[in-house]
Design an enzyme around this catalytic site. Structure first.
Site, PDB file in Angstrom:
ATOM      1  N   TYR A   1       0.865  -1.187   0.000  1.00  0.00           N
ATOM      2  CA  TYR A   1       0.000   0.000   0.000  1.00  0.00           C
ATOM      3  C   TYR A   1       0.895   1.229   0.000  1.00  0.00           C
ATOM      4  O   TYR A   1       1.506   1.565   1.009  1.00  0.00           O
ATOM      5  CB  TYR A   1      -0.916  -0.056   1.219  1.00  0.00           C
ATOM      6  CG  TYR A   1      -1.908   1.089   1.370  1.00  0.00           C
ATOM      7  CD1 TYR A   1      -2.054   2.077   0.401  1.00  0.00           C
ATOM      8  CD2 TYR A   1      -2.719   1.164   2.499  1.00  0.00           C
ATOM      9  CE1 TYR A   1      -2.961   3.101   0.556  1.00  0.00           C
ATOM     10  CE2 TYR A   1      -3.639   2.180   2.665  1.00  0.00           C
ATOM     11  CZ  TYR A   1      -3.754   3.151   1.698  1.00  0.00           C
ATOM     12  OH  TYR A   1      -4.660   4.173   1.861  1.00  0.00           O
TER      13      TYR A   1
ATOM     14  N   LYS B   1      -1.182  -1.187  -4.173  1.00  0.00           N
ATOM     15  CA  LYS B   1      -2.263  -0.207  -4.150  1.00  0.00           C
ATOM     16  C   LYS B   1      -1.597   1.156  -4.260  1.00  0.00           C
ATOM     17  O   LYS B   1      -0.905   1.610  -3.347  1.00  0.00           O
ATOM     18  CB  LYS B   1      -3.075  -0.300  -2.856  1.00  0.00           C
ATOM     19  CG  LYS B   1      -4.171   0.774  -2.750  1.00  0.00           C
ATOM     20  CD  LYS B   1      -4.900   0.702  -1.425  1.00  0.00           C
ATOM     21  CE  LYS B   1      -5.923   1.838  -1.303  1.00  0.00           C
ATOM     22  NZ  LYS B   1      -6.643   1.823  -0.013  1.00  0.00           N
TER      23      LYS B   1
END
Length: 294
Positions: free
Chosen positions: A134, A162
């Site tokens: 992330y 992400k």
């Protein structure tokens, strides 16, 4: 073939009016999202207010989501925590209850060196679940650049990122320099990210507009831009709150307006001003124009 393609909901954690976790509402929300054809669920991320949960609450939230999904869609569990040891422990717990993968922030409590970031993900890699790194340099100090991601390509369980740098050019560069899947991290870059080659989208306002978001992303991946824009443009004023500090309050208020109340946010997140709520309401009402298009 992408392992986590499509639209994943960074799911909220419902609370009662007395700020207790509402597990019944959580089950109902997971069931509804799946019925609306989302591709997966991501609990205990920033939108899920993971940092405000006790360890026991967090365990029960993860178990509730995994058990309610019951294999119908993959569940990617957020592992955010102050230390690498805790992150690995949360990853192991997620694996033990049947999660499909991990959504993993880098170290967040200070500005780590590149070698510390790599060691952090190496430790997480040992758990044996697929990892979606992330990248959120907007809220945290670490920027998982394409070059740094390429340096971590020897981690066999690191399969995607992400991407929340808010720079859509990153999608191209990540795909050029790595074999990672790219999942859009910003709601207001969903169309652009898909056109650039992202195969997934971990979304915030999918909580309140799941079916519309799924259709938007499908059209975007297929490069049916004109049709996608008919859905995207009315939703953009609401989607822009995904990159603002009040994103969780905005998402929960949008759910309330959609007839799916999930309660308040926990401190330090406070209620917003009436002025801001009115702006969110106007944006939500504009987004509701898209319901007739899906």
């Amino acid at each position: 073939m992408a392992q986590f393609k499509g639209v994943y909901v960074a799911i909220v954690t419902p609370f009662t009016d007395s700020y207790e976790v509402d597990y019944s509402a959580l089950k109902e929300h997971v069931d509804w999202l799946i019925s609306e054809k989302v591709d997966g669920i991501a609990p205990c991320g920033s939108v899920g207010e993971y940092a405000s949960l006790t360890s026991e609450e967090r365990k029960q939230v993860i178990e509730t989501v995994v058990n309610t999904a019951n294999g119908r869609v993959p569940v990617i569990v957020g592992t955010g925590a102050p230390t690498t040891k805790e992150v690995v422990e949360w990853a192991r717990f997620a694996k033990s209850v049947g999660a499909s993968g991990l959504m993993a922030l880098p170290p967040t409590v200070y500005n780590p060196t590149k070698e510390e970031v790599k060691a952090h993900y190496k430790a997480l890699n040992s758990v044996g679940l697929p990892i979606i790194a992330y990248n959120n340099p907007y809220d945290y100090k670490v920027d998982l650049t394409p070059d740094l991601l390429a340096e971590m390509s020897d981690l066999d369980n690191l399969i995607g990122v992400k991407e929340f740098s808010q720079d859509v050019r990153r999608v191209h560069e990540i795909l050029e320099k790595t074999d990672l899947e790219v999942l859009v991290g910003c709601d207001d870059l969903a169309l652009e990210g898909a056109i650039a080659g992202a195969t997934g989208w971990i979304a915030g306002f999918t909580n309140s507009f799941p079916r519309e978001s799924v259709k938007l992303f499908e059209l975007s991946v297929q490069e049916r831009v004109k049709e996608a824009l008919e859905i995207y443009r009315p939703m953009l004023p609401l989607f822009r709150y995904d990159a603002k500090p009040e994103l969780v309050q905005a998402i929960k208020y949008s759910l309330q307006l959609a007839g799916k109340p999930v309660g308040p946010t926990r401190a330090p997140r406070l209620p917003l001003s009436e002025e801001v709520y009115n702006l969110i309401k106007a944006a939500h009402e504009k987004a509701e124009q898209t319901r007739s298009l899906v």
